[in-house]
Write an enzyme that holds these catalytic residues in place. Structure first.
Site, PDB file in Angstrom:
ATOM      1  N   VAL A   1       0.863  -1.171   0.000  1.00  0.00           N
ATOM      2  CA  VAL A   1       0.000   0.000   0.000  1.00  0.00           C
ATOM      3  C   VAL A   1       0.901   1.222   0.000  1.00  0.00           C
ATOM      4  CG1 VAL A   1      -1.752   1.284   1.280  1.00  0.00           C
ATOM      5  CG2 VAL A   1      -1.780  -1.212   1.304  1.00  0.00           C
ATOM      6  N   CYS A   2       0.656   2.139  -0.922  1.00  0.00           N
ATOM      7  CA  CYS A   2       1.462   3.345  -1.005  1.00  0.00           C
ATOM      8  C   CYS A   2       0.705   4.494  -0.358  1.00  0.00           C
ATOM      9  CB  CYS A   2       1.775   3.664  -2.465  1.00  0.00           C
ATOM     10  SG  CYS A   2       2.812   5.128  -2.655  1.00  0.00           S
ATOM     11  N   VAL A   3       1.147   4.892   0.822  1.00  0.00           N
ATOM     12  CA  VAL A   3       0.565   6.003   1.559  1.00  0.00           C
ATOM     13  C   VAL A   3       1.721   6.743   2.220  1.00  0.00           C
ATOM     14  CG1 VAL A   3      -0.983   6.644   3.453  1.00  0.00           C
ATOM     15  CG2 VAL A   3      -1.573   4.725   1.990  1.00  0.00           C
TER      16      VAL A   3
END
Length: 168
Positions: free
Chosen positions: A12-14
């Site tokens: 997940v890219c956050v």
């Protein structure tokens, strides 16, 4: 399905998680950060009706037909990816989750298949049509020609899997 989700490795890219350099210090993980903050970020930034606009440099302009069309195509691709991932999960469920996947598939897939078939046929909720499906709240319908074919093919594969699982 979303530029911030990576189906091949589950990442997940956050910016909060340090997987993307945010523009403010408040977007980085700190001792005050929490799991709730991560979940709210995922809900508000990733699980959105038009993930196309999460891509850097893509601005929302409802008056620009090309941008609206690109967002719709992105949602079509996400739909095909979701159906293919569901099929793949059923073909080879991870051992620790096999029972849960089988149970959920037996109980939930018929409704999912019906929803997509209704969308394909244009059988959408309207006055006097109580047995129809609601329209998605994101640009998707109608499916373009090639995507309609992919969705139809995947739905047939899911029906075969459902028949197989129900006979077990």
């Amino acid at each position: 399905m979303n530029p911030n989700l990576y189906a091949h490795d589950g990442k997940v890219c956050v910016s909060l998680l340090g997987t993307w350099k945010g523009s403010h210090n408040c977007e980085r993980w700190s001792s005050e950060s929490s799991l709730l903050q991560v979940l709210v970020s995922i809900q508000g930034l990733i699980l959105v009706p038009e993930p196309y606009f999460n891509e850097p440099g893509y601005t929302r302009d409802p008056n620009n037909e090309e941008v609206v069309s690109e967002s719709k195509r992105y949602n079509e691709a996400a739909t095909v990816l979701l159906l293919a991932a569901t099929r793949d999960m059923l073909e080879k469920p991870p051992t620790p989750w096999q029972f849960e996947i089988t149970y959920m598939f037996k109980s939930g897939i018929p409704k999912m298949i019906q929803r997509y078939e209704d969308w394909m046929k244009g059988n959408l909720l309207s006055e006097g049509n109580d047995n129809a499906t609601t329209v998605p709240d994101f640009p998707l319908l109608p499916f373009s020609g090639s995507r309609a074919y992919e969705v139809s093919t995947l739905l047939e594969q899911l029906k075969r899997h459902h028949k197989k699982y129900c006979s077990i």
